[in-house]
Design a protein around this motif. Structure first.
Motif, PDB file in Angstrom:
ATOM      1  N   LEU A 165      -4.731  65.349 102.478  1.00 32.28           N
ATOM      2  CA  LEU A 165      -5.599  64.178 102.560  1.00 32.28           C
ATOM      3  C   LEU A 165      -6.137  63.793 101.185  1.00 32.28           C
ATOM      4  O   LEU A 165      -6.154  62.612 100.810  1.00 32.28           O
ATOM      5  N   GLY A 173     -20.536  65.631 120.361  1.00 33.43           N
ATOM      6  CA  GLY A 173     -19.360  64.763 120.437  1.00 33.43           C
ATOM      7  C   GLY A 173     -18.136  65.554 120.868  1.00 33.43           C
ATOM      8  O   GLY A 173     -17.395  65.155 121.765  1.00 33.43           O
ATOM      9  N   LEU A 174     -17.953  66.730 120.236  1.00 29.43           N
ATOM     10  CA  LEU A 174     -16.792  67.556 120.582  1.00 29.43           C
ATOM     11  C   LEU A 174     -16.917  68.121 121.986  1.00 29.43           C
ATOM     12  O   LEU A 174     -15.927  68.224 122.710  1.00 29.43           O
ATOM     13  N   LEU A 230     -18.348  66.634 124.516  1.00 29.79           N
ATOM     14  CA  LEU A 230     -17.961  65.536 125.414  1.00 29.79           C
ATOM     15  C   LEU A 230     -16.445  65.366 125.416  1.00 29.79           C
ATOM     16  O   LEU A 230     -15.830  65.199 126.473  1.00 29.79           O
ATOM     17  N   MET A 281     -12.389  70.646 106.655  1.00 29.97           N
ATOM     18  CA  MET A 281     -11.400  69.784 105.998  1.00 29.97           C
ATOM     19  C   MET A 281     -12.087  68.801 105.038  1.00 29.97           C
ATOM     20  O   MET A 281     -11.588  68.549 103.937  1.00 29.97           O
ATOM     21  N   LEU A 308      -1.299  61.073 104.232  1.00 25.87           N
ATOM     22  CA  LEU A 308      -2.521  60.619 104.911  1.00 25.87           C
ATOM     23  C   LEU A 308      -2.481  60.856 106.421  1.00 25.87           C
ATOM     24  O   LEU A 308      -3.513  61.156 107.028  1.00 25.87           O
ATOM     25  N   PRO A 336      -1.424  63.245 108.671  1.00 28.31           N
ATOM     26  CA  PRO A 336      -1.917  64.431 109.398  1.00 28.31           C
ATOM     27  C   PRO A 336      -3.446  64.526 109.409  1.00 28.31           C
ATOM     28  O   PRO A 336      -4.049  64.683 110.469  1.00 28.31           O
ATOM     29  N   GLY A 337      -4.054  64.417 108.224  1.00 28.40           N
ATOM     30  CA  GLY A 337      -5.505  64.538 108.124  1.00 28.40           C
ATOM     31  C   GLY A 337      -6.225  63.438 108.891  1.00 28.40           C
ATOM     32  O   GLY A 337      -7.193  63.695 109.612  1.00 28.40           O
ATOM     33  N   LEU A 338      -5.731  62.206 108.745  1.00 28.37           N
ATOM     34  CA  LEU A 338      -6.413  61.095 109.419  1.00 28.37           C
ATOM     35  C   LEU A 338      -6.261  61.192 110.933  1.00 28.37           C
ATOM     36  O   LEU A 338      -7.210  60.901 111.670  1.00 28.37           O
ATOM     37  N   TYR A 396      -6.063  63.949 112.629  1.00 29.62           N
ATOM     38  CA  TYR A 396      -7.026  64.986 112.998  1.00 29.62           C
ATOM     39  C   TYR A 396      -8.433  64.409 113.076  1.00 29.62           C
ATOM     40  O   TYR A 396      -9.171  64.650 114.037  1.00 29.62           O
ATOM     41  N   LEU A 397      -8.784  63.604 112.054  1.00 24.65           N
ATOM     42  CA  LEU A 397     -10.139  63.026 112.019  1.00 24.65           C
ATOM     43  C   LEU A 397     -10.344  62.014 113.146  1.00 24.65           C
ATOM     44  O   LEU A 397     -11.438  61.925 113.709  1.00 24.65           O
ATOM     45  N   VAL A 452      -8.838  61.996 116.147  1.00 21.93           N
ATOM     46  CA  VAL A 452      -8.927  62.677 117.439  1.00 21.93           C
ATOM     47  C   VAL A 452     -10.200  63.512 117.558  1.00 21.93           C
ATOM     48  O   VAL A 452     -10.880  63.477 118.587  1.00 21.93           O
ATOM     49  N   LEU A 453     -10.551  64.254 116.515  1.00 23.17           N
ATOM     50  CA  LEU A 453     -11.637  65.226 116.651  1.00 23.17           C
ATOM     51  C   LEU A 453     -12.953  64.788 116.001  1.00 23.17           C
ATOM     52  O   LEU A 453     -13.919  65.526 116.011  1.00 23.17           O
ATOM     53  N   LEU A 454     -12.973  63.581 115.425  1.00 20.45           N
ATOM     54  CA  LEU A 454     -14.242  63.089 114.878  1.00 20.45           C
ATOM     55  C   LEU A 454     -14.574  61.707 115.443  1.00 20.45           C
ATOM     56  O   LEU A 454     -15.616  61.521 116.066  1.00 20.45           O
ATOM     57  N   VAL A 456     -13.054  59.813 117.890  1.00 21.53           N
ATOM     58  CA  VAL A 456     -13.085  59.730 119.356  1.00 21.53           C
ATOM     59  C   VAL A 456     -14.344  60.403 119.919  1.00 21.53           C
ATOM     60  O   VAL A 456     -15.055  59.805 120.723  1.00 21.53           O
ATOM     61  N   PRO A 457     -14.666  61.640 119.486  1.00 23.96           N
ATOM     62  CA  PRO A 457     -15.914  62.244 119.971  1.00 23.96           C
ATOM     63  C   PRO A 457     -17.158  61.397 119.680  1.00 23.96           C
ATOM     64  O   PRO A 457     -18.027  61.254 120.541  1.00 23.96           O
ATOM     65  N   LEU A 458     -17.222  60.811 118.462  1.00 23.60           N
ATOM     66  CA  LEU A 458     -18.394  59.991 118.141  1.00 23.60           C
ATOM     67  C   LEU A 458     -18.434  58.739 119.012  1.00 23.60           C
ATOM     68  O   LEU A 458     -19.509  58.322 119.471  1.00 23.60           O
ATOM     69  N   LEU A 510     -17.287  58.561 121.986  1.00 25.42           N
ATOM     70  CA  LEU A 510     -17.723  59.028 123.308  1.00 25.42           C
ATOM     71  C   LEU A 510     -19.248  59.109 123.373  1.00 25.42           C
ATOM     72  O   LEU A 510     -19.865  58.651 124.346  1.00 25.42           O
ATOM     73  N   VAL A 511     -19.859  59.705 122.330  1.00 25.51           N
ATOM     74  CA  VAL A 511     -21.328  59.810 122.297  1.00 25.51           C
ATOM     75  C   VAL A 511     -21.935  58.416 122.431  1.00 25.51           C
ATOM     76  O   VAL A 511     -22.842  58.182 123.229  1.00 25.51           O
TER      77      VAL A 511
END
Lengths: 259, 288
Positions: free
Chosen positions: A81, A112-113, A115, A138, B24, B26-28, B30-31, B33-35, B37-39, B41-42
């Motif tokens: 990245l 968030g995680l 949920l 990361m 770009l 793989p990292g993006l 990951y971010l 899906v796991l950052l 999307v969760p935010l 959802l909140v």
């Protein structure tokens, strides 16, 4: 420069404030009595107790598994990245997104995680913590590697490409060797942060496993014993050694660079 | 350096785009899906109703936001602001003179003094809070000291003071470092000029040093305030459950009351407060 003597009061107060609790913690870990408050005499029995405590040892193993897993994820993805952001895009938005996990309050990422894992109905366990720790680790790896990258010579990469090497070959043979110290530093940071992380692990681990910080947390809520002090002293020794060795190594690295 | 040359008929622009994708994606991903999307959802949970046993019922409601303005929750917000604000203020009062003096130390001592500031920060967060239980509790060291002086023991643990102390202890290094960076890069000639022109040490500080280090002050305050404001561990360990902060509420809604939508709404309120502060800091930094 005239300096008011009065300034030394908050200066020393800061150091006393930072170290007094640590000194008390360590002294009490050698207490031969049952209390963490009154010192009765010297003994190592709490350290023996510690080594025999399966819950603590299990927690330690879990913590090491989580830290290793998340460091591998964070180091690979964070390095790619960082290179991608520095060399392959000019997007300020992507830059900002890559930094969000490092500045976001841990509690917000944790819920968030929770949920998200709930929505995809993932059974919680060590791997859900590994994935979660990967997120913020990361961001730190990417930040550290980028700093190193800004000092690296981009013309070497251009030369490599001009000579016909593809982006992957250029990365493997030119960029990566230049970045190695930054990648190692980033990985160490990721590992340390994961070892110590409590809030996100607490929310995303479920009921069947515990990492060491979670074990310590539940022990403290149960009561105060010198065994926790012994554990604290061991962890203090480990992190103090790591910081001082790290400091020495950067110094050696710096003096080599000057030669 | 050995560079293997593999001549390939790839146009530069295609190679560039491929490179951007390889690095770009793989990292993006990951971010996302796991950052992100969760935010998201909140954010989305704030307008839905709670499920009976946790989770969410996707029926629109404004009730979560209305509940936020219940005096009970407003007072928790107020307590959090007060506690985090106090911890930040004391950190500044201790941290500024400390950073100021460190900046004037000889080079060798400077490194040692800085490492000594950071060192406690690298120990386990929970253990740092635990140390204060031992110091502050009824039979603890502080009270033993008071008794040795012939004073009555006092209840020091499980109140707001203990929470402020714990937060201060946890985040003080984060105040000292940016202040040190700001003070260190000041040109000493500015202070000398001010002194030569007859200003007292205090006037020099007030008119020269302090205004020039305002961005450092802001950064330090933010570094202490942000993790303090959303904290739930320290209030739980040192506040004994009596001193509730926003973090404790969020934790309870998620793990005990199982009202995820309202927990999300509280988290959104937390982010909103922090965003306002970040914007204020950016504004001050740009003016300075």
């Amino acid at each position: 420069m005239r300096r008011s003597r009065l300034l030394y009061v908050p200066f020393w107060a800061t150091y006393v404030f930072l170290y007094a609790p640590i000194v008390v913690l360590v002294v009490m870990s050698f207490n031969s009595g049952e209390s963490a408050y009154t010192y009765e005499g010297f003994s190592l029995k709490w350290y023996a107790d510690l080594a025999a405590d399966e819950r603590i040892m299990d927690g330690l193993i879990n913590t090491l598994i989580v830290a290793t897993g998340s460091t591998v994820i964070a180091t690979v993805l964070g390095t790619l990245l960082a290179v991608g952001l520095a060399r392959h895009t000019r997007s300020k938005t992507l830059d900002a997104v890559a930094l969000v996990p490092a500045v976001l309050p841990d509690l917000v990422l944790a819920i968030g995680l929770l949920l998200f894992y709930g929505m995809i109905q993932l059974t919680l366990g060590l791997y859900s913590v590994i994935l979660a720790h990967g997120v913020f680790a990361m961001a730190f790896v990417a930040a550290v590697v980028r700093t190193r990258l800004s000092g690296a010579d981009a013309s070497l990469e251009e030369a490599s490409r001009d000579l016909g090497a593809g982006p992957v070959t250029t990365f493997r043979k030119v960029t990566l060797p230049q970045l190695a110290p930054g990648i190692v530093a980033g990985a160490l940071l990721a590992f340390t942060l994961s070892l110590d992380e409590f809030v996100i692990a607490f929310f995303t681990i479920g009921n069947s496993e515990q990492t060491l910080p979670i074990v310590i947390y539940s022990m403290i809520r149960f009561g105060v014993t010198p065994k926790i002090n012994a554990l604290a002293a061991v962890l203090l020794l480990v992190s103090f050694t790591a910081v001082i060795v790290g400091q020495r190594m950067t110094k050696i690295g710096e003096s080599r660079a000057q030669d | 350096m050995k560079v293997s040359i593999e001549a390939r008929p790839v146009s530069p622009s295609r190679g560039r785009r491929l490179g951007a994708f390889v690095f770009l994606a793989p990292g993006l991903t990951y971010l996302i899906v796991l950052l992100l999307v969760p935010l998201a959802l909140v954010l989305s949970y704030t307008v839905f109703q709670r499920g009976r046993f946790g989770g969410v019922v996707y029926e629109f409601t404004g009730e979560n936001f209305a509940r936020l303005f219940d005096p009970l929750y407003l007072s928790v917000l107020g307590t959090s602001l007060k506690i985090a604000g106090l911890a930040t203020l004391i950190a500044l009062l201790l941290g500024y003179p400390t950073a100021y003096l460190i900046a004037q130390l000889p080079r060798k001592w400077k490194t040692i003094a800085l490492v000594a500031i950071v060192l406690p920060f690298w120990t386990n967060f929970i253990i740092r809070a635990y140390a204060w239980i031992i110091l502050l509790s009824g039979p603890g060291l502080v009270n033993s000291g008071l008794q040795a002086l012939g004073l009555e023991p006092v209840e020091l643990l499980y109140n707001e003071g203990a929470v402020v102390t714990g937060l201060l202890y946890s985040y003080l290094p984060l105040m000292v470092l940016p202040l040190y960076a700001a003070i260190e890069k000041l040109d000493p000639q500015l202070r000398e000029a001010s002194a030569n022109l007859g200003a007292s040490a205090f006037t020099t500080f007030r008119k020269v040093t302090l205004p020039l280090t305002v961005p450092g002050v802001m950064t330090g305050c933010l570094f202490v305030f942000v993790p303090s404001f959303g904290n739930f561990v320290i209030p739980e360990i040192l506040g004994g459950g009596k001193t509730a902060m926003v973090g404790n509420l969020i934790r309870t809604e998620f793990l005990k009351a199982r009202d995820w939508p309202f927990g999300s709404t509280l988290a959104l309120a937390l982010i909103a407060v922090l965003l306002v502060l970040l914007l204020a800091q950016a504004w001050v930094a740009r003016r300075a």
